[in-house]
Design an enzyme around this catalytic site. Structure first.
Site, short mmCIF file in Angstrom:
data_model
loop_
_atom_site.label_atom_id
_atom_site.label_comp_id
_atom_site.label_asym_id
_atom_site.label_seq_id
_atom_site.Cartn_x
_atom_site.Cartn_y
_atom_site.Cartn_z
N TYR A 152 0.80 -1.36 0.07
CA TYR A 152 -0.06 0.00 0.02
C TYR A 152 0.85 1.28 -0.05
CZ TYR A 152 -2.15 -3.91 2.57
OH TYR A 152 -2.40 -5.13 2.50
N VAL A 155 -3.66 -7.07 6.96
CA VAL A 155 -3.77 -6.77 8.29
C VAL A 155 -3.92 -8.02 9.28
CG1 VAL A 155 -4.71 -4.63 7.67
CG2 VAL A 155 -6.36 -6.27 8.05
N1 GLN Z 1 -10.00 -7.47 4.77
C1 GLN Z 1 -9.13 -6.11 4.86
C2 GLN Z 1 -9.98 -5.01 4.26
O1 GLN Z 1 -10.76 -5.08 3.58
C3 GLN Z 1 -7.96 -6.30 4.03
C4 GLN Z 1 -7.07 -5.27 4.36
C5 GLN Z 1 -5.77 -5.67 4.31
O2 GLN Z 1 -5.23 -6.59 4.84
N2 GLN Z 1 -4.81 -4.59 4.07
O3 GLN Z 1 -9.91 -4.05 4.94
#
Ligand code: GLN
Length: 317
Positions: free
Chosen positions: A253, A271
């Site tokens: 990201y 996450v």
């Molecule tokens: N399921 C999480 C979301 O949509 C995935 C985000 C992530 O792992 N960065 O926010």
């Protein structure tokens, strides 16, 4: 210990990995638990922060581990690599008309670029991009989730479950993801019903795997698209390279630049605290530790991948 880097580069399956991993675990010990576990998905808030595990899959099909490498965790955004692999294998249209290939520089769940860019997400590794990929999979497969689970299980060499509680927990609080899906629907970049597409997306994020299973499942990315253990070709070489390129530029990201600068290899994080890193022609590694930094990347996980690169001297550059 003194590591013979020339030997390690020449013989990637060398036992040296066991020692390197023990040293890496030592290096990051003080960072384990630093940061915050993802609590915006209520079921993830309960995961203890003070966990660490790591696995390295080498090109001889051997696995090397340290710490809690066999403890399953929620793979979350790492699932975006698997859904992109499946779409790359099975979708016959031009995927890249629907999703871009540029880093976003914004958080993974940001809405701002979508409005300016007419509902076309910057890349498949931010939430909007992965929701488009889920829509693409529903348009070309009768059972997109079943096929995704089958692919991940085949690559990992084990039945990989979806944690229904995590999926429901995210579905009940996933207002941003609903906004992303609805905005893209309004721009005509989602063909299905947004809620149906989100059901697939939330379920894929709730796939539960260990560091060992993730390193195993993605080791073909370090081997030009071929699983080094079975010899099975998962993707052709160009497609495997492109997934690595997207991981390097977009896999973490708005920290992707910092990752490229400090770690210097393709990585994809989630996450749930997992980070997978690929060193083409050498290895695939997965580190897991649930406490995250502000950008949603595992603090100890990132440090561990960085130390692995530092200690082995292996790099893509
Ligand atoms: N399921 C999480 C979301 O949509 C995935 C985000 C992530 O792992 N960065 O926010």
């Amino acid at each position: 210990m003194d590591i013979d880097l020339a030997d390690l580069r020449a013989h990637p399956s060398s036992d040296v990995f066991e020692e390197v991993l023990a040293e890496v675990a030592d290096d990051v010990r003080e960072l384990v638990g630093v940061g915050e576990v993802a609590d915006y998905i209520p079921a993830l808030a309960r995961v203890p922060a003070d966990r660490f595990g790591m696995a390295v899959a080498d090109l001889h099909g051997d696995l090397h581990t340290v710490g809690e490498a066999d403890r399953p965790f929620s793979i979350q955004s790492i699932s975006k690599v698997f859904s992109l692999i499946l779409a790359t294998q099975r979708f016959e249209g031009d995927l890249w008309d629907r999703v871009g290939r540029e880093p976003s520089g914004d958080p993974f769940n940001s809405l701002v670029q979508l409005e300016h860019e007419c509902g076309v997400p910057r890349n498949p590794f931010i939430n909007a991009g992965a929701i488009v990929i889920a829509d693409v999979l529903s348009s070309c497969l009768a059972d997109p989730l079943g096929e995704l689970v089958a692919l991940v299980s085949e690559l990992a060499g084990a039945e990989i479950p979806i944690d229904g509680e995590v999926a429901r927990s995210e579905a009940s609080t996933g207002y941003r993801n609903r906004s992303l899906a609805n905005l893209m629907k309004a721009f005509g970049n989602i063909q299905g019903e947004p809620d149906d597409v989100l059901d697939i997306y939330f379920a894929q994020c709730a796939l539960t795997m260990s560091a060992r299973q993730l390193a195993t499942a993605l080791r073909f990315l370090a081997n030009d698209g071929v699983d080094p253990a079975s010899g099975h070709r998962v993707l052709d070489v160009e497609k495997a390279r492109r997934i690595n390129a997207l991981m390097l530029t977009c896999g973490t990201y708005d920290a992707a630049g910092e990752f490229a600068f400090r770690v210097g290899i393709p990585c994809k994080s989630g996450v749930g605290g997992g980070i997978v890193g690929v060193i083409p022609h050498h290895l695939t590694a997965c580190a897991w530790s649930p406490a995250l930094d502000r950008t949603g990347n595992s603090v100890a996980g990132r440090a561990a991948i960085e130390q692995l690169v530092e200690r082995t001297g292996l790099s893509v550059f």
